[in-house]
Every structure is written in structure tokens, then in C-alpha cells.
Design a protein around this motif. Structure first.
Motif, short mmCIF file in Angstrom:
data_model
loop_
_atom_site.label_atom_id
_atom_site.label_comp_id
_atom_site.label_asym_id
_atom_site.label_seq_id
_atom_site.Cartn_x
_atom_site.Cartn_y
_atom_site.Cartn_z
N TRP A 248 0.84 -1.20 0.00
CA TRP A 248 0.00 0.00 0.00
C TRP A 248 0.88 1.25 0.00
CZ3 TRP A 248 -5.17 0.75 2.94
CH2 TRP A 248 -6.08 -0.26 2.60
N GLU A 249 1.87 1.28 0.89
CA GLU A 249 2.73 2.46 1.00
C GLU A 249 3.51 2.68 -0.29
OE1 GLU A 249 3.45 2.41 5.85
OE2 GLU A 249 5.03 1.70 4.51
N ALA A 268 -4.86 -7.38 6.52
CA ALA A 268 -5.29 -8.03 7.76
C ALA A 268 -5.84 -7.00 8.74
CB ALA A 268 -4.12 -8.78 8.37
N SER A 269 -6.83 -7.40 9.51
CA SER A 269 -7.45 -6.51 10.48
C SER A 269 -6.40 -5.99 11.47
CB SER A 269 -8.55 -7.26 11.24
OG SER A 269 -9.14 -6.44 12.20
N GLY A 270 -6.50 -4.69 11.78
CA GLY A 270 -5.61 -4.08 12.76
C GLY A 270 -4.32 -3.52 12.20
N THR A 271 -4.07 -3.72 10.91
CA THR A 271 -2.84 -3.18 10.31
C THR A 271 -3.03 -1.71 9.94
OG1 THR A 271 -3.54 -4.01 8.14
CG2 THR A 271 -2.06 -5.40 9.42
N SER A 272 -1.91 -1.03 9.73
CA SER A 272 -1.97 0.40 9.38
C SER A 272 -0.80 0.73 8.46
CB SER A 272 -1.91 1.27 10.65
OG SER A 272 -0.71 1.04 11.36
N ILE A 273 -0.87 1.91 7.85
CA ILE A 273 0.21 2.39 6.99
C ILE A 273 0.60 3.79 7.42
CG2 ILE A 273 -0.58 0.99 5.05
CD1 ILE A 273 -1.62 3.60 3.76
N THR A 274 1.78 4.22 6.95
CA THR A 274 2.27 5.57 7.22
C THR A 274 2.38 6.33 5.90
OG1 THR A 274 3.54 4.81 9.13
CG2 THR A 274 4.18 6.92 8.17
N ASN A 276 3.46 10.10 4.02
CA ASN A 276 4.16 11.37 4.12
C ASN A 276 3.16 12.49 3.87
OD1 ASN A 276 5.62 13.76 3.33
ND2 ASN A 276 7.45 12.49 3.11
N THR A 277 2.87 13.30 4.88
CA THR A 277 1.84 14.34 4.73
C THR A 277 2.23 15.38 3.68
OG1 THR A 277 2.85 15.55 6.59
CG2 THR A 277 1.00 14.07 7.08
N LYS A 278 3.52 15.68 3.57
CA LYS A 278 3.96 16.64 2.56
C LYS A 278 3.66 16.12 1.17
CE LYS A 278 8.10 19.03 0.85
NZ LYS A 278 9.56 19.23 1.01
N LEU A 279 3.96 14.84 0.95
CA LEU A 279 3.68 14.24 -0.36
C LEU A 279 2.20 14.29 -0.67
CD1 LEU A 279 4.53 12.41 -2.82
CD2 LEU A 279 4.03 10.46 -1.33
N LEU A 280 1.38 13.88 0.29
CA LEU A 280 -0.06 13.84 0.06
C LEU A 280 -0.62 15.23 -0.23
CD1 LEU A 280 -2.67 12.19 0.07
CD2 LEU A 280 -2.78 12.49 2.54
N HIS A 281 -0.21 16.22 0.56
CA HIS A 281 -0.76 17.56 0.43
C HIS A 281 -0.27 18.26 -0.84
CE1 HIS A 281 -2.36 21.43 1.65
NE2 HIS A 281 -1.17 21.97 1.43
N TYR A 282 1.05 18.33 -1.01
CA TYR A 282 1.60 19.13 -2.10
C TYR A 282 1.52 18.44 -3.46
CZ TYR A 282 3.20 22.38 1.43
OH TYR A 282 3.24 23.29 2.46
N SER A 283 1.32 17.14 -3.46
CA SER A 283 1.15 16.44 -4.73
C SER A 283 -0.32 16.29 -5.11
CB SER A 283 1.80 15.05 -4.68
OG SER A 283 3.19 15.16 -4.56
#
Length: 344
Positions: A248-249, A268-274, A276-283
Motif C-alpha cells: 500500500w505504501e 489483515a485486520s488491525g494493520t496500518s500504513i504511514t 508522508n503528509t507533505k507528499l499527500l498535500h503538495y502532490s
């Protein structure tokens, strides 16, 4: 005879080939003799770790199937004994909050139906009347049994906003990833398929992938994808079809500025991802999750099968008898083959 052979799920890792009762048919329902049941990644997950819909110990599992109607309950209008049919595994209620928003895959009262890995399956009245289709004579049972996963992929591709000439990265060349490849090509996309399996990448190539990347041979899979795009900017659309948070990442990182990312594979239930807020916002990325199918996409998928616009033969690796189901699922878990056609 009121008994049938079936694969019964008792708990994670505990599936037994046993005799069980043939389901009794009620009003509006149908009893179907299974002619083809397909293996699926979701069924592999069920076998390995369970599933929320498998709550009764000793339940028949499996949900991709096609077969012949052998019995009909009172009021099962529109069908006859002997009809060749395929049905998907759920139906929305059309009454809840999300159904009123026409977000039918989010229905709060989805009625699920498992039981493909048995000689007979009962089709509930709502699924029979709404999400069951008659198979034309020129279509094989195993091709029709692909209806449910294809409907999910058609939903996913529709939500991916692909335009002709777009570059599309599809991470995962299992059955769903291969459906995405075939569907993206129908939209005129340039497709990059990535997977760990050379066998599955060959299938992706046969289904139209323009480029393939063996992730087991790449130190930087994201860079390998971007290097295939103009100026290394990234793809217009990136689709995740493996269900692993790490992938996903990586999928998010493959998209160009303003691109669309479809995180389709269920983790799988309970998993998460990280992220980059800069990437998400500015892109200005559009990141979305897409789940399941709807009656609309079921019919769209069936038309693709009926018109033979998808080469369904590429998805069936071989036939295996019902008593070898676990062997077939284990092969899938080792990325050997695409799907196995379970015969009764």
C-alpha cells in the motif's frame, strides 16, 4: 439422498472433507448442484485466519461458483429447474443509510452466502432475485464462476478514473490484479504489472501488460516503476491488489502529482500504513479505498464474460477434485497458479 460431500470450516487451519446435510430450500430460494467452484484469495485467508462471515462451526465455505438449479422453492420466479446459473456472494438490503446513498457495497445489512465447496449450495431468495444470472450456452461454468471477483474488479476499475493513454501501475498479479490488468487495457491504458511471481507476470503479459516488474529482483520497486514514466514523474493511476500494508505504501509513492491511488487489496485486520503528509498535500493525490461489488457492477462484469471480452481461460490454472481443495489453496498461497477449478 439428503447428504453431500463438502469442505467444512471449523476454525483457522481446520477444514475437514466430510459429509453434511444438503441444504433445505425455502420460499423464493433455489438449490443448485455445483458444476464449478473456484479458489480465491479470500478463501485462502478464511482457511488461514478465519472470516467474520464464517461464524458457525462446521460451515461449508467458498463463494465463487456456477451450477445447475435442481430445486426451487415456492415463489422463486424467473428461474426453472435445469437453468445454468452463476450468483455472487452477497446482496444489499436497499433500505439502510448507505443503500439510500446508493453506496451498495457499504450496505449495513449485506446478506452473505458461502458454500461453494460442497456438491450443492442454497441460494437465498434475495440473492436469487437480484444477483443471480443465467449462463448462456456458449459460456463454460468455470468462466461464469469468475463473476464475483470480476464484479469487484470492475467496481475498482470504474473508481480508478482511467483515461485512454494513462499509465497505470498494478501491484499484484494474482487473480484480482490480473483482472485489473485486462480491464485497464480495455480502457486503453499503458499497464505496468508488478509481482513476486514470474509465472503470474507471464499471465499479466498475456492479458496485455505493457511492462512487467519482478519485485523479487528489484531493490527499489517504486523507482523501477517511475523509471518507465515520462521524466520519472510516476504513473497517472496506481492500483494496489495484494493486501499488504508495505505494498500500500509503495503504491502511493508510484503516483505522479495529481494522480489517483486505488488501495484495493484488503489487509489483515488491525494493520496500518504511514503516509508522508507533505507528499499527500503538495502532490494533490487522490487516495481511495474500494470494496466489494454492487448489483450494477455484477451485471457489467457478466456482460464482459458473456461477450468474451475477458480471456477467462488465463485465470484457470487447472482442475482439482473437491477432496484436494486444501492442496489447491496452499498452491495459491505459494503463488503457484492463478485459480483452481474445483470439481465435484
Amino acid at each position: 439422498m439428503n447428504k453431500m460431500k463438502a469442505q467444512l470450516f471449523y476454525g483457522p487451519g481446520d477444514v475437514r472433507f466430510e459429509e453434511t446435510d444438503i441444504p433445505a430450500v425455502g420460499p423464493g430460494e433455489a438449490l443448485v448442484k455445483i458444476k464449478s467452484a473456484l479458489t480465491c484469495g479470500s478463501d485462502l485467508k478464511t482457511y488461514k485466519r478465519g472470516h467474520p462471515t464464517m461464524i458457525a462451526e462446521g460451515s461449508v465455505f467458498g463463494h465463487e461458483w456456477a451450477g445447475d438449479i435442481v430445486e426451487l422453492g415456492n415463489g422463486a420466479d424467473g428461474f426453472n429447474i435445469g437453468d445454468r446459473i452463476a450468483a455472487v456472494n452477497s446482496v444489499p438490503c436497499f433500505k439502510c443509510y448507505y443503500c439510500k446513498l446508493e453506496r451498495y457495497s457499504m450496505c449495513e445489512n449485506l446478506v452473505y452466502n458461502n458454500g461453494a465447496y460442497g456438491q450443492y449450495i442454497k441460494v437465498p431468495a434475495d440473492i436469487l432475485s437480484i444477483n443471480t444470472l443465467k449462463i448462456p450456452g456458449h459460456i463454460d461454468y468455470s468462466a461464469a464462476a469468475l463473476l464475483e471477483p470480476l464484479a469487484c474488479a470492475v467496481h475498482g476499475i470504474d473508481e480508478s478514473d482511467i483515461s485512454e493513454g494513462d499509465m497505470v501501475a498494478i501491484n499484484g498479479a494474482g487473480p484480482i490484479g490480473l483482472f485489473f490488468t485486462a480491464l485497464a487495457k480495455l480502457k486503453g491504458a499503458i499497464v505496468i504489472s508488478s509481482d513476486l511471481s514470474g509465472e503470474r507476470l507471464r499471465a499479466a503479459k498475456e492479458l496485455g501488460a505493457d511492462f512487467t516488474i519482478n519485485a523479487s529482483e528489484e531493490d527499489d520497486q517504486v523507482r523501477a516503476v517511475k523509471d518507465l514514466t515520462d521524466g520519472g514523474r510516476g504513473v497517472d493511476v496506481a492500483i494496489e491488489a495484494t493486501g499488504f500494508p508495505k505494498v500500500w505504501e509503495m503504491t502511493v509513492l508510484m503516483a505522479r502529482k495529481g494522480g489517483t491511488v486505488n488501495l484495493f487489496g484488503g489487509c489483515a485486520s488491525g494493520t496500518s500504513i504511514t503516509l508522508n503528509t507533505k507528499l499527500l498535500h503538495y502532490s494533490e493525490l487522490t487516495i481511495k479505498g474500494v470494496y466489494h461489488h454492487t448489483p450494477y457492477y455484477v451485471r457489467k462484469a457478466f456482460k464482459l464474460i458473456e461477450k468474451e471480452l475477458i480471456d477467462t481461460s488465463k485465470f484457470i490454472t487447472s482442475n482439482m477434485p473437491l477432496d484436494r481443495l486444501i492442496e489447491a489453496l496452499e498452491l495459491m498461497g505459494r503463488q503457484k497458479g492463478i485459480k483452481y477449478n474445483i470439481t465435484m
